[in-house]
Design a protein around this motif. Structure first.
Motif, mmCIF file in Angstrom:
data_model
loop_
_atom_site.group_PDB
_atom_site.id
_atom_site.type_symbol
_atom_site.label_atom_id
_atom_site.label_comp_id
_atom_site.label_asym_id
_atom_site.label_seq_id
_atom_site.Cartn_x
_atom_site.Cartn_y
_atom_site.Cartn_z
ATOM 1 N N GLU A 154 0.833 -1.204 0.000
ATOM 2 C CA GLU A 154 0.000 0.000 0.000
ATOM 3 C C GLU A 154 0.868 1.254 0.000
ATOM 4 O O GLU A 154 0.588 2.229 -0.724
ATOM 5 C CB GLU A 154 -0.932 0.001 1.213
ATOM 6 C CG GLU A 154 -2.024 -1.052 1.169
ATOM 7 C CD GLU A 154 -1.508 -2.462 1.502
ATOM 8 O OE1 GLU A 154 -0.359 -2.580 2.012
ATOM 9 O OE2 GLU A 154 -2.242 -3.424 1.241
ATOM 10 N N GLN B 178 2.331 1.662 -3.449
ATOM 11 C CA GLN B 178 1.371 2.162 -4.435
ATOM 12 C C GLN B 178 1.129 3.656 -4.301
ATOM 13 O O GLN B 178 0.800 4.321 -5.284
ATOM 14 C CB GLN B 178 0.061 1.394 -4.309
ATOM 15 C CG GLN B 178 0.130 -0.012 -4.887
ATOM 16 C CD GLN B 178 -1.151 -0.773 -4.673
ATOM 17 O OE1 GLN B 178 -1.636 -0.937 -3.537
ATOM 18 N NE2 GLN B 178 -1.735 -1.255 -5.762
ATOM 19 N N PRO C 190 1.744 4.371 -8.320
ATOM 20 C CA PRO C 190 0.360 3.900 -8.285
ATOM 21 C C PRO C 190 -0.001 2.794 -9.273
ATOM 22 O O PRO C 190 -1.043 2.161 -9.110
ATOM 23 C CB PRO C 190 -0.456 5.171 -8.563
ATOM 24 C CG PRO C 190 0.492 6.133 -9.180
ATOM 25 C CD PRO C 190 1.836 5.815 -8.613
ATOM 26 N N LEU D 2 1.747 0.066 -9.663
ATOM 27 C CA LEU D 2 2.330 -1.190 -9.178
ATOM 28 C C LEU D 2 1.250 -2.263 -9.106
ATOM 29 O O LEU D 2 0.134 -2.010 -8.650
ATOM 30 C CB LEU D 2 2.955 -0.967 -7.803
ATOM 31 C CG LEU D 2 3.589 -2.165 -7.095
ATOM 32 C CD1 LEU D 2 4.784 -1.720 -6.264
ATOM 33 C CD2 LEU D 2 2.581 -2.872 -6.180
#
Length: 357
Positions: free
Chosen positions: A107, A110, A114, A116
């Motif tokens: 998280e 990302q 973003p 990924l």
């Protein structure tokens, strides 16, 4: 007669010439129409302090202040992210430790990158201490220093003959140049320059590195994305003026040349990147290749040759820009006899004499 004749107008030659201009008269010869035409003009241009062998890292650290505080108005924070998939766990762990990265959750990753793909990327490591280098600003800063001290830059000067004389050297590059000392900063052509001068070679070998510039994923501003690496440097990607640079990190042995990229090599690099993202590459904008020239042990060669008055500043590999401030200062310290700020072990690890039998 110049005090110093520097052969090669990439970052190695430009920085060496600039530093040496504080000691005496300098002439810089470059075989192409412009400076930084080959490897220096095709660099991914990152400063990452922990990237490279121990001697390279020592040069990085000694160069850091120059990059951040002298050229710092042009060098921009980037950050670096390592992406691991199934099958490369050990390489991921090794890289994370050697480059002092910290783990991120998927998280957190990302948020920084973003696109990924959490279905294929299993682990991520990161640190923010990596910067883009404004390569043109760096070259021009050193050239201004050289010219400000009365130094001369000659382009389209392809060296074809080098002769040892009683008081130095005579070099033919269309015209004839004389100098008391020669600095061989000729990159992929450094072995050829040594051979012309009758100096024992080091075993330098140029390796081709390919790069594709591709369009950014639709709807995304990539300007603040980090530089991305696969473990073991099996690929990398970096934002570039609203697009992305992607390389398969290839190392194909080639002769010194104006290198170009091969389609299949580029496709392989893009496929490696695509395997980590939710939005694959849609369009290639441009591509190119450069030559990264290494010594047999992949450490730089900075210092005296086996022939008096002939000095090596070669074997930069992929570390030329980030090491240039400290590498050029080491060269000047060795020539002038001053004490280097680098420790003796590092100086020995960089000495060309390590290859002499």
């Amino acid at each position: 007669m110049s005090d110093f004749l520097v052969i090669g107008g990439g970052i190695a030659g430009a920085s060496a010439a600039a530093r040496l201009s504080e000691l005496g008269s300098v002439t810089l010869l470059e075989r192409e129409d412009a400076l930084a035409y080959h490897a220096s003009g095709r660099s991914a241009a990152m400063f990452e302090e922990t990237y490279g062998s121990p001697s390279t890292v020592a040069l990085n650290r000694a160069s850091k202040d120059w990059h951040l505080n002298v050229n710092g108005s042009r060098d921009m924070p980037r950050g670096m992210m390592l992406l691991g998939r199934a099958g490369n766990e050990q390489a991921f762990t090794d890289d994370m430790k050697s480059m002092h990265l910290r783990r991120l959750t998927l998280e957190e990753a990302q948020d920084l990158f973003p696109v990924l793909d959490p279905e294929t990327v299993l682990q991520v490591a990161y640190h923010e201490a990596a910067w883009d280098i404004d390569t043109d600003a760096a070259i021009q800063r050193f050239i201004r220093q050289l010219r400000g001290n009365g130094g001369t830059v000659v382009t389209r000067a392809d060296v074809t003959k080098i002769t040892k004389t009683s008081d130095g050297w005579q070099v033919t590059a269309d015209e004839t140049y004389t100098a008391r000392q020669i600095i061989n900063a000729a990159g992929a052509w450094a072995e050829q320059i040594a051979t012309l001068a009758g100096v024992a070679p080091l075993g330098l070998h140029p390796l081709r590195r390919s790069m594709a510039r591709v369009s950014a994923p639709d709807g995304y501003n990539v300007a603040r994305w980090p530089m991305l690496f696969g473990p073991g440097e099996e690929w990398y990607a970096k934002p570039d003026a609203g697009a992305l640079l992607i390389s398969p990190a290839d190392e194909t042995p080639v002769a010194p040349m104006d290198a170009w990229a091969e389609d299949m090599t580029l496709a392989e690099g893009i496929a490696r990147y695509d395997a980590h993202v939710t939005q694959p590459v849609q369009r290639m904008i441009a591509n190119w290749a450069g030559l990264r020239t290494f010594t047999p042990d992949r450490c730089l060669a900075i210092g005296a040759s086996d022939t008096a008055g002939f000095w090596w500043c070669a074997g930069q590999g992929g570390y030329g820009f980030q090491t240039a401030p400290a590498a050029s200062q080491l060269l000047v310290d060795l020539i002038s006899g001053d004490q280097s700020e680098l420790d003796a072990e590092t100086v020995a690890a960089l000495s060309p004499t390590r290859f002499q039998s």
